[in-house]
Design a protein around this motif. Structure first.
Motif, PDB file in Angstrom:
ATOM      1  N   THR A 122       0.982  -1.426  -0.330  1.00  0.00           N
ATOM      2  CA  THR A 122       0.067  -0.255   0.320  1.00  0.00           C
ATOM      3  C   THR A 122       0.341   1.238   0.387  1.00  0.00           C
ATOM      4  O   THR A 122       1.959   1.345   0.110  1.00  0.00           O
ATOM      5  CB  THR A 122      -0.621  -0.147   1.032  1.00  0.00           C
TER       6      THR A 122
ATOM      7  N   ARG B 214      -6.116  -0.944   1.551  1.00  0.00           N
ATOM      8  CA  ARG B 214      -6.800  -0.357   1.182  1.00  0.00           C
ATOM      9  C   ARG B 214      -7.859  -2.062   1.162  1.00  0.00           C
ATOM     10  O   ARG B 214      -6.756  -3.110   0.510  1.00  0.00           O
ATOM     11  CB  ARG B 214      -7.793   0.337  -0.244  1.00  0.00           C
ATOM     12  N   ARG B 215      -8.791  -2.272   1.876  1.00  0.00           N
ATOM     13  CA  ARG B 215      -9.483  -3.976   0.901  1.00  0.00           C
ATOM     14  C   ARG B 215     -10.419  -4.020   0.474  1.00  0.00           C
ATOM     15  O   ARG B 215     -11.586  -3.021   0.338  1.00  0.00           O
ATOM     16  CB  ARG B 215      -9.447  -4.651   2.433  1.00  0.00           C
ATOM     17  N   THR B 216     -11.048  -4.425  -1.093  1.00  0.00           N
ATOM     18  CA  THR B 216     -12.331  -4.739  -1.517  1.00  0.00           C
ATOM     19  C   THR B 216     -12.390  -6.011  -2.126  1.00  0.00           C
ATOM     20  O   THR B 216     -11.564  -7.018  -2.008  1.00  0.00           O
ATOM     21  CB  THR B 216     -11.538  -3.802  -2.888  1.00  0.00           C
ATOM     22  N   ALA B 217     -13.929  -6.209  -1.331  1.00  0.00           N
ATOM     23  CA  ALA B 217     -13.926  -7.903  -2.316  1.00  0.00           C
ATOM     24  C   ALA B 217     -15.305  -7.728  -3.867  1.00  0.00           C
ATOM     25  O   ALA B 217     -16.351  -6.871  -3.028  1.00  0.00           O
ATOM     26  CB  ALA B 217     -14.919  -8.987  -1.038  1.00  0.00           C
ATOM     27  N   ALA B 218     -15.295  -7.843  -4.046  1.00  0.00           N
ATOM     28  CA  ALA B 218     -16.512  -8.134  -5.352  1.00  0.00           C
ATOM     29  C   ALA B 218     -17.024  -9.571  -5.497  1.00  0.00           C
ATOM     30  O   ALA B 218     -16.080 -10.585  -5.712  1.00  0.00           O
ATOM     31  CB  ALA B 218     -15.977  -7.404  -6.239  1.00  0.00           C
TER      32      ALA B 218
ATOM     33  N   TYR C 149     -17.194  -9.100   2.420  1.00  0.00           N
ATOM     34  CA  TYR C 149     -16.589  -8.201   2.596  1.00  0.00           C
ATOM     35  C   TYR C 149     -15.442  -8.644   3.734  1.00  0.00           C
ATOM     36  O   TYR C 149     -13.858  -8.636   3.829  1.00  0.00           O
ATOM     37  CB  TYR C 149     -16.430  -6.762   2.329  1.00  0.00           C
TER      38      TYR C 149
ATOM     39  N   ASN D  98     -11.823 -10.238   4.987  1.00  0.00           N
ATOM     40  CA  ASN D  98     -10.399  -9.498   6.270  1.00  0.00           C
ATOM     41  C   ASN D  98     -10.077 -10.616   7.353  1.00  0.00           C
ATOM     42  O   ASN D  98      -9.175 -10.651   7.267  1.00  0.00           O
ATOM     43  CB  ASN D  98     -11.228  -8.816   7.096  1.00  0.00           C
TER      44      ASN D  98
ATOM     45  N   ASP E 263      -2.447  -3.765   0.660  1.00  0.00           N
ATOM     46  CA  ASP E 263      -3.528  -3.350  -0.033  1.00  0.00           C
ATOM     47  C   ASP E 263      -4.135  -5.497  -0.416  1.00  0.00           C
ATOM     48  O   ASP E 263      -3.335  -5.493  -1.628  1.00  0.00           O
ATOM     49  CB  ASP E 263      -3.633  -2.798  -0.961  1.00  0.00           C
TER      50      ASP E 263
ATOM     51  N   TYR F  86      -7.183  -7.224  -2.843  1.00  0.00           N
ATOM     52  CA  TYR F  86      -9.069  -7.325  -4.066  1.00  0.00           C
ATOM     53  C   TYR F  86      -9.584  -8.740  -4.281  1.00  0.00           C
ATOM     54  O   TYR F  86      -7.786  -9.216  -4.875  1.00  0.00           O
ATOM     55  CB  TYR F  86      -8.214  -5.798  -5.110  1.00  0.00           C
TER      56      TYR F  86
ATOM     57  N   ASN G  60     -12.152 -10.941  -5.888  1.00  0.00           N
ATOM     58  CA  ASN G  60     -13.388 -10.577  -6.845  1.00  0.00           C
ATOM     59  C   ASN G  60     -13.761 -11.674  -7.593  1.00  0.00           C
ATOM     60  O   ASN G  60     -12.664 -12.905  -7.647  1.00  0.00           O
ATOM     61  CB  ASN G  60     -12.503 -10.010  -8.490  1.00  0.00           C
TER      62      ASN G  60
ATOM     63  N   ARG H 184     -22.215 -13.729  -7.772  1.00  0.00           N
ATOM     64  CA  ARG H 184     -21.953 -13.492  -6.055  1.00  0.00           C
ATOM     65  C   ARG H 184     -21.946 -14.760  -5.047  1.00  0.00           C
ATOM     66  O   ARG H 184     -23.540 -15.962  -5.660  1.00  0.00           O
ATOM     67  CB  ARG H 184     -22.995 -12.380  -5.101  1.00  0.00           C
TER      68      ARG H 184
END
Length: 451
Positions: free
Chosen positions: A314, A320-324, A328, A332, A350, A352, A354, A360
Motif C-alpha cells: 500500500t 485498502r481491502r475490496t471484495a467483489a 468483504y 478480512n 492492499d 482485492y 473478485n 455472488r
C-alpha cells in the motif's frame, strides 16, 4: 353522521402500525420509516356464522403430490421446485430493467402453447409496448390475453369472470384500491392488493405471479409483510449492463430455497444457461498469479468459479481491502488467519478479491480458494490451471468439511480438471474418482505447500 377515517402511521419497511409517529420502528428497528396514512375499517361485519367452522382430523386429510405445471424452462422449474404449483402466489423481485417482465412474458408464451389460459395484467406499460417486446420472442397463442389496468376492483372482477389458469400482475406497486385513500405503492395499497390477490389464488386455484420493485437496499419495495403473505419469493439478480442474469429463490413453500437459475439476455429474450460453470470459467488468464478455481454448491447444483486476488504494497497509512462477489468481512477474516497462523505480513498490503463472471457467492466452501488466491498473488506464484479447491477455513487455520464433496469432484472432472484439493476429512466420502488426483489437506499450511 358518517365516521371519519382514522389516521395511523405505518412502517414502510415491515408494515408495523402505530397511533403516532416514531423515529424508530419498534418491530424492525429501522429509523425514519413511518408514514402517515388513513386507516380503512375492515370490510364486512365482525360477527360471522362461527357454527360452520369445524376442525378436521389430520389423519383424515388425503395427501397428494402438488399439481404442478411444467414451464419447459428448466432453470425456472428448478428454482420453483419442479414447476408451478396451482393456486400459489409467487413474488418476482429485481432491479429496474433486469428482465422480470421479459422472463414472465416468455413463461406465458410457453404456457400458452401448452393450452393454459393466461391473463397478463400490466400497470406500467401500454398494450402496444408489450406487443413490441412480445414480437421479438416469437408467436404467441390466442389463449394469452392482455389487460392494462391498475384498479384493483376491476382486476378482481376480470379474474373472477375469466377464470384463467395463470395471472401475471406487473407490478404490485402500481395497483390501487378505491377504498383506500393513499397513493399507489404505499404500505396500505400494497398490503391490500396482495391480500386480495392471495384470496383469489387460494379460493379459485389460480397461480398468480406478482412483479415487485426492489429498493436500493436490495429488498422488495413495500412492507416486509408482503414477502410473508406469498408462497414463493424469487429475486432476479445481475448487472443490467451485462448479459447474464441469476434467478434466486429466497422463499419457497414448495421447494428448496438454495436453487438458482442462470439466464443469458439476448435480443429475442432470455436463454437458459445449461452449464453455468463453463461460462463462469470463460476467458481465464493463463500463467497469472492470484487466480484459482473453486467449487460452490447452489442447492443441488455445483458451480465452478474463478477467484481472483491481487495483493500489493500500500501507498497509504491504511491498507485498502475490496471484495467483489463475496463477503468483504469474510475476506478480512481469512487474511487475519494467514497473518496469525502462517506469519504472512499482510498488514501493510492492499488486497482485492473478485469472483469473475458477475455472480455472488457466500458459501464457506470457497474459503480455501480465497486463501490460496491471496497467497498466490502475495508470493507471485502461478497455480496449477487444472486444479480446483474447496473447503471451509476456520480461525485456527484448519480446513473443515463441506457438504456434497462427491458432486463437486464429479463436476470438476466433467470440465476437464485433473487435480482437486479438498478437506482431508472428506476424502472417505468421495472415494476414488478415475482420472482425478485428490489432495486432502488438514490446514492452510498444508494447502500452501502444493502451490
Amino acid at each position: 353522521m358518517a365516521k371519519t377515517k382514522k389516521t395511523v402511521f405505518f412502517c414502510q419497511n415491515c408494515g408495523h402500525e402505530e397511533a403516532k409517529w416514531l423515529g424508530q420502528c419498534p418491530a424492525c428497528k429501522e429509523w425514519n420509516t413511518f408514514v402517515e396514512e388513513k386507516k380503512i375499517p375492515e370490510k364486512g361485519s365482525m360477527t360471522r356464522d362461527r357454527e360452520k367452522a369445524e376442525p378436521v382430523s389430520l389423519s383424515q386429510i388425503e395427501t397428494k403430490g402438488e399439481d404442478r405445471i411444467r414451464t419447459e424452462m428448466e432453470e425456472l422449474d428448478r428454482v420453483l421446485g419442479g414447476g408451478i404449483v396451482k393456486g400459489s402466489l409467487v413474488l418476482v423481485g429485481g432491479d429496474p430493467g433486469i428482465g422480470k417482465s421479459t422472463l414472465l412474458l416468455q413463461m406465458c408464451r410457453i404456457l400458452g402453447d401448452k393450452k393454459e389460459d393466461i391473463i397478463y395484467i400490466s400497470g406500467e406499460e401500454s398494450a402496444r409496448q408489450i406487443k413490441l417486446r412480445a414480437d421479438r420472442m416469437g408467436d404467441f397463442s390466442d389463449r394469452i390475453t392482455l389487460l392494462c389496468e391498475t384498479n384493483l376492483e376491476t382486476i378482481e372482477e376480470v379474474i373472477q369472470r375469466k377464470k384463467p389458469d395463470v395471472a401475471v400482475i406487473d407490478s404490485i406497486q402500481t395497483m390501487y384500491s378505491e377504498e383506500i385513500g393513499s397513493a399507489p405503492g404505499s404500505v396500505s395499497q400494497v398490503r391490500e392488493a396482495t391480500n386480495t390477490l392471495m384470496h383469489l389464488a387460494k379460493g379459485m386455484g389460480i397461480t398468480i405471479f406478482i412483479v415487485g420493485h426492489v429498493t436500493k437496499e436490495g429488498t422488495v419495495a413495500g412492507p416486509r409483510v408482503l414477502e410473508h403473505m406469498v408462497d414463493t419469493v424469487l429475486y432476479f439478480e445481475g448487472d443490467r449492463h451485462a448479459s447474464y442474469r441469476i434467478l434466486r429463490g429466497v422463499k419457497n413453500r414448495f421447494g428448496s430455497t438454495n436453487e438458482i437459475g442462470v439466464f443469458e439476455m439476448r435480443e429475442d429474450g432470455l436463454h437458459e444457461v445449461k452449464n453455468p460453470s463453463e461460462f463462469m470459467l470463460n476467458g481465464r488468464p493463463e500463467q497469472a498469479s492470484g487466480s484459482i478455481v473453486a467449487c460452490s454448491m447452489e442447492g443441488t447444483r455445483p458451480i465452478l468459479l474463478e477467484i481472483q486476488a491481487l495483493v500489493c504494497r500500500t501507498n497509504f497509512g491504511m491498507p485498502r481491502r475490496t471484495a467483489a462477489g463475496t463477503d468483504y468481512n469474510r475476506v478480512n477474516l481469512l487474511m487475519a488467519v494467514l497473518e496469525k497462523r502462517l506469519g504472512m505480513a499482510l498488514g501493510d498490503c492492499d488486497a482485492y478479491v473478485n469472483i469473475a463472471g458477475g455472480i455472488r457467492m457466500n458459501e464457506p466452501a470457497i474459503d480455501l480458494g480465497i486463501v490460496l488466491a491471496l497467497v498466490s498473488s502475495y508470493q507471485n506464484k502461478v497455480t496449477d490451471p487444472h486444479m480446483i479447491v474447496f473447503g471451509e477455513v476456520g480461525l485456527s487455520g484448519e480446513v473443515r468439511a463441506v457438504s456434497m464433496p462427491k458432486q463437486r469432484v464429479l463436476e470438476a472432472k466433467k470440465l476437464g480438471f485433473q487435480t482437486c484439493m479438498l478437506p482431508a476429512v472428506s476424502m472417505d466420502s468421495v472415494g476414488k474418482v478415475e482420472g482425478m488426483r485428490l489432495i486432502g489437506v488438514k490446514n492452510v499450511g498444508e494447502a500452501i505447500q502444493y502451490l
